[in-house]
Design an enzyme around this catalytic site. Structure first.
Site, PDB file in Angstrom:
ATOM      1  N   ASP A 164       0.852  -1.196   0.000  1.00 49.49           N
ATOM      2  CA  ASP A 164       0.000   0.000   0.000  1.00 49.49           C
ATOM      3  C   ASP A 164       0.890   1.249   0.000  1.00 49.49           C
ATOM      4  OD1 ASP A 164      -2.114   1.729   0.224  1.00 49.49           O
ATOM      5  OD2 ASP A 164      -2.311   1.501   2.400  1.00 49.49           O
ATOM      6  N   GLU A 202      -2.836  10.221  -0.670  1.00 48.15           N
ATOM      7  CA  GLU A 202      -4.029   9.374  -0.706  1.00 48.15           C
ATOM      8  C   GLU A 202      -4.452   8.956   0.693  1.00 48.15           C
ATOM      9  OE1 GLU A 202      -6.271   5.546  -0.821  1.00 48.15           O
ATOM     10  OE2 GLU A 202      -4.301   5.996   0.068  1.00 48.15           O
ATOM     11  N   GLU A 203      -3.482   8.685   1.548  1.00 46.96           N
ATOM     12  CA  GLU A 203      -3.797   8.183   2.882  1.00 46.96           C
ATOM     13  C   GLU A 203      -4.483   9.231   3.753  1.00 46.96           C
ATOM     14  OE1 GLU A 203      -3.622   5.196   3.501  1.00 46.96           O
ATOM     15  OE2 GLU A 203      -2.066   4.280   2.272  1.00 46.96           O
ATOM     16  N   HIS A 301      -1.208  -1.284   6.889  1.00 45.51           N
ATOM     17  CA  HIS A 301      -0.918  -0.078   7.677  1.00 45.51           C
ATOM     18  C   HIS A 301      -0.026  -0.369   8.882  1.00 45.51           C
ATOM     19  CE1 HIS A 301      -4.372   2.703   6.085  1.00 45.51           C
ATOM     20  NE2 HIS A 301      -3.526   2.306   5.130  1.00 45.51           N
TER      21      HIS A 301
END
Length: 971
Positions: A164, A202-203, A301
């Protein structure tokens, strides 16, 4: 002898049924697990050379960008950005030197600033300064809109982001490489252009995609492929799609993987997280695909999302699928995505898609699924009605019959007196209710005793559900068959299942038509197999003789009829040797046992009833009659006429294909949901889903259960006992599947205070978090610890203690780490208020309006920043403003102006000069690369957590410094 041996080997008896059922389930389960757990091999060197890509370089790029955490609010983010720009320039220069002559434009976007509202219910407005990288590879036909491929290069503050979204980023680099290759020179240049976007932020609320949405180039592309990562390895799945037409491009992938269920999950709000797909569709009106890694979620994450926990095979699965999909998209010369008018991307049709064992990919319109569903509801019903009518007219409908045999057997005989056609009617419903009720009860038991066990042992949970349902259903079905044997048991089970799935098909049709959901596609395959098998059970009856009634006339060939033309079966009164029935036939066994007359039906013979003289039977029996050994012990004598091999066809139709579809859904759903308990999700929903899918997985085999060996069921029952004990008592976490513990530190900054007031928060599942803090974290020892439900992550518990104060800006006084200036009234208009905010070693702050106050008309200016573009409507009243800047300089302040929203019944100017609102200004620090100095409390937690737990970020900031004060309005 040979024929008799073959008959026993393939007929509906215990050994062949047990072996075939066991082999079917074991082979399918192994194939499904292999596809689910093992990504395909990397392509051959020849195929890589054909694409002109450099997979070793992609792996090296992945290693480089994942060396440290790279959130937008960390200096490492800028270093990664510079590295990616350098790699792009190197790729383009190398390919140009090798002969590529196409036009390529690189946009280093350090100018786009965007202001946009959040969800209406959030009362949120976001100001963001973009740092996107855009590469536009022009196509040979400028009239066709280019295709967008997107990935984000930032990570969260607690994850290295290999999945990610590192693998997506290096995949985009190689797509640029492949489509600017010298092999694409001249007339081989792609037809449509290609826009490769590497967005940042984006996060943090999809900020990078929103910045792209207001860039002038954004309106050029109408289709897109978004690459994401919500897990940490395995295969990349087609997570969702806008329509059928664009989904067909993904069909070109050699190793497709995905199903509409994930898309419907987003549509129904079952999946809470979002990707850049949302911005491209909702803000830009584009049509496209969302491809993402999705499991295991326990590494998502966290620091375990690194190169060590992924593989080159996993990288190639995303890269290979992307190359093939983009190739198809850029080769499309139709105008279906380039229409004029209000929606230039055109309008697509709702899609249904799914893969088959990771090899074949099906995609069709949702309307097609609806039409097929309605057809399968209506046509079989009509066919069954005609078939049943025909059988009844021919007096061969043995189901639901209890026709007396005439003349009746002697009073002292053990022979049946009727056809016993009702026997077996209620077995499957009773068995289904008993087994399913117990299995659902196990789901409740598991959620009550050990709710997180599926986190690391989802296969053992499935094994428990499957073995429990198998054992209980077998016990009822086999027990009933032992007490009251019947040749119609299999047929009744298929017919009753058909009615069950017929009702489910009606429900599926409703969900398609009303809710536009296609997840019920797999029901169609189960229903089709069961329908054909049930129809075969009806057709089998055609091989039986007509049922018998009193008052008949001779028909010849050993049968008689009553005055309505119905045939009869009469018991034989001929003497016979009982020993004939007690041993299996051999070479010396006569074809017909008894003296003078040929006998069939286990001691019954064809005869006339009434005044008509008996008709002499033909000297040869029907071909389907061999001996009494053809009748399964205790079943009706007429069952020897039933075809012995039709069960094989039913097994083939009802088991393999439906089981493959159900099994793939089982693995997909459990992998997506089993670890969501760490996020606060209700685990009962997870276990109920797993239990129901386990039932559906075994359901097609139930018509055969009464023939399955008790030895196999004893083994399965033992597996149930073992897995039940294990699932209720085992610890749910391990080194590979660690419990997520969410970290955050709040820091109240007061001028003149040398340290500020810090509070450390850990948030996790309520059954474990207090023990973790009390037993493992040194700074919490002998401290006042509070525990309460977390206000953000519902279902989780927040534990708070003072902890170790942070130091995010070394060599800076606490009072100077963040600065808040109230804008003087004379600079403000009527009803306006304003603050100027900055912070050291941070480029993210936010402003919260406390109490009942609300603001609107938010504007943001900062230093030398260019003009701000609004994305979407400003929205309603605002409770929070989030601020993001690209500069690290403390002098570059946010200048935020807001108009106070008056309460109802109060007009403008009704407030006094001193009126104002209470604001909380919070600045964020998110750089965990040097936690031993900047955030020692996080360093302590990471060092002392038990090995079965891992840190993840609770929110955008690992440390949140707070300033609270009243800001007056201008007059």
């Amino acid at each position: 002898m040979a024929r008799s041996t073959l008959l026993r080997a393939l007929s509906f008896r215990t050994t062949p049924v047990t072996l075939l059922t066991l082999i079917t389930y074991l082979s399918i389960s192994f194939a499904l697990l292999w596809v689910h757990l093992v990504p395909p091999n990397v392509a051959s060197n020849a195929e890589l050379a054909a694409w002109d890509i450099d997979l070793p370089q992609a792996w090296a790029d992945l290693q480089e960008i994942t060396k440290e955490y790279r959130p937008y609010n960390a200096r490492r983010n800028d270093e990664v950005r510079e590295y990616l720009l350098a790699q792009i320039q190197a790729i383009l220069k190398r390919n140009k030197d090798r002969g590529y002559d196409g036009s390529v434009e690189v946009i280093d976007d350090l100018e786009t600033n965007v202001l946009f509202p959040g969800e209406a219910k959030d009362g949120l407005t976001v100001y963001y300064e973009g740092t996107n990288i855009i590469v536009h590879v022009h196509g040979s036909n400028p009239e066709l809109s280019p295709v967008l491929i997107n990935a984000h290069y930032d990570s969260v503050s607690t994850g290295y982001g290999a999945t990610d979204d590192g693998k997506a980023v290096v995949s985009v680099l190689q797509v640029i490489n492949a489509f600017t290759s010298p092999k694409r020179a001249g007339d081989k240049q792609i037809k449509r252009g290609l826009i490769a976007l590497l967005n940042n932020g984006e996060e943090d609320y999809l900020n990078g995609a929103r910045a792209y949405a207001v860039h002038p180039i954004a309106n050029r592309s109408h289709t897109f492929l978004n690459l994401e990562g919500a897990g940490a390895g395995g295969r990349a799945t087609l997570f969702r799609s806008t329509d059928t037409e664009v989904t067909r491009f993904y069909k070109q992938s050699k190793r497709p993987f995905g199903m509409i269920i994930s898309g419907d999950g987003f549509k129904r709000g079952l999946v809470k997280s979002q990707t850049d797909y949302k911005v491209f569709v909702e803000n830009l009106g584009m049509r496209g695909l969302d491809v993402a890694f999705w499991q295991p979620r326990s590494r998502y994450h966290t620091e375990d999302d690194d190169v060590r926990h992924t593989s080159r095979e996993s990288l190639w699965h995303m890269l290979g699928s992307s190359l093939e999909t983009i190739e198809a998209m850029t080769s499309d010369t139709s105008k279906q995505f380039d229409r004029e008018g209000e929606n230039p991307a055109g309008t697509g049709s709702d899609a249904v898609w799914f893969d088959f064992l990771g090899r074949v990919f099906a995609v069709f319109k949702l309307h097609t699924l609806f039409a097929l569903t309605i057809t399968l509801i209506v046509v079989p019903f009509v066919v069954f009605a005609f078939t049943i009518y025909g059988l009844a007219a021919a007096s061969k409908l043995y189901y639901f019959s209890n026709t007396p045999l005439h003349p009746a057997p002697p009073p002292n005989s053990s022979k049946p007196t009727t056809t016993r056609g009702w026997r077996g009617l209620f077995r499957f419903p009773v068995a289904f209710v008993v087994a399913s009720g117990a299995t659902i009860g196990l789901a409740y038991l598991l959620e009550k005793i050990n709710p997180m066990i599926a986190y690391s042992h989802q296969l053992s949970v499935y094994a428990m559900f499957i073995s429990a349902w198998w054992s209980l259903l077998w016990f009822v079905m086999r027990g009933a068959d032992a007490i009251r044997p019947t040749a119609l048991g299999r047929g009744y089970a298929f017919l009753e299942q058909w009615l069950f799935w017929w009702a489910v098909m009606i429900f599926v049709a409703i969900t398609i038509n009303v809710q536009k959901l296609g997840s019920g596609y797999f029901v169609m395959f189960i229903y089709a197999g069961i329908t054909l098998s049930a129809w075969i059970s009806l057709l089998e009856l055609a091989a039986l003789p007509k049922k018998q009634y009193p008052g008949t006339t001779a028909l010849g060939n050993g049968y008689t009829s009553d005055h309505d033309g119905h045939s009869i079966i009469a018991p034989s009164d001929a003497p016979h040797d009982a020993s004939d029935d007690d041993h299996d036939p051999d070479e010396s066994t006569p074809l017909f046992r008894g003296r003078d007359r040929p006998r069939t039906f286990h001691g019954y013979t064809r005869t006339n009833i009434g005044t008509t003289p008996m008709h002499t039977p033909s000297p040869s029996p029907p071909p389907s009659i061999t001996s009494e050994s053809d009748i399964y012990p205790g079943e009706q004598p007429w069952s020897s006429h039933l075809p012995p091999y039709t069960w094989l066809l039913q097994h083939l139709l009802s088991l393999p294909i439906p089981t493959i579809f159900t099994g793939s859904i089982m693995l997909f759903v459990s992998s997506a949901l089993s670890q969501t308990g760490a996020d606060g999700s209700n685990m009962l929903t997870v276990y109920l889903s797993m239990a129901i899918l386990s039932i559906i997985f075994l359901l097609p085999a139930t018509p055969f259960f009464h023939r399955i060996s008790h030895k196999l069921t004893i083994i399965i029952f033992a597996a149930f006992i073992i897995t039940l004990i294990f699932n209720l008592r085992a610890f749910p976490f391990n080194r590979s599947d660690r419990l997520k513990v969410y970290f955050q530190q709040s820091w109240t900054l007061t001028p003149g205070d040398d340290q500020g007031k810090a509070a450390t928060h850990l948030v996790a599942h309520p059954d474990f978090i207090e023990k973790i803090v009390r037993d493992y974290i040194p700074s919490a020892r002998n401290q006042l610890i509070t525990a309460a439900e977390d206000p953000v992550r519902k279902g989780l518990t927040r534990v708070t203690w003072p902890g170790i104060p942070p130091n995010p800006a070394p060599e800076t006084k606490i009072g100077e780490v963040m600065q808040v200036e109230v804008v003087p009234r004379k600079e403000l208009g009527v009803g306006m208020m304003g603050v100027k905010v900055t912070a050291r070693e941070s480029r993210a702050c936010r402003i919260d309006v406390l109490g009942e106050g609300k603001v609107g008309n938010v504007t943001v200016a900062r230093g030398g920043a260019e003009g701000v573009k609004w994305l979407g409507d400003p929205g309603g009243p605002v409770k929070q403003v989030r601020l993001w800047r690209r500069s690290w300089e403390v002098e570059d302040k946010w200048d935020v102006r807001m108009r106070v929203v008056e309460p109802e019944n109060e007009g403008e100017g009704s407030k006094s000069e001193t009126a104002g609102l209470k604001l909380k200004v919070t600045c964020l620090w998110s750089d965990a690369n040097h936690v031993e100095f900047a955030i020692p409390a996080l360093n302590e937690v990471m060092k002392f957590l038990p090995e079965w737990a891992v840190v993840s970020k609770l929110s955008d900031g690992l440390v949140e410094g707070e300033w609270v004060g009243e800001v007056p309005m201008g007059v």
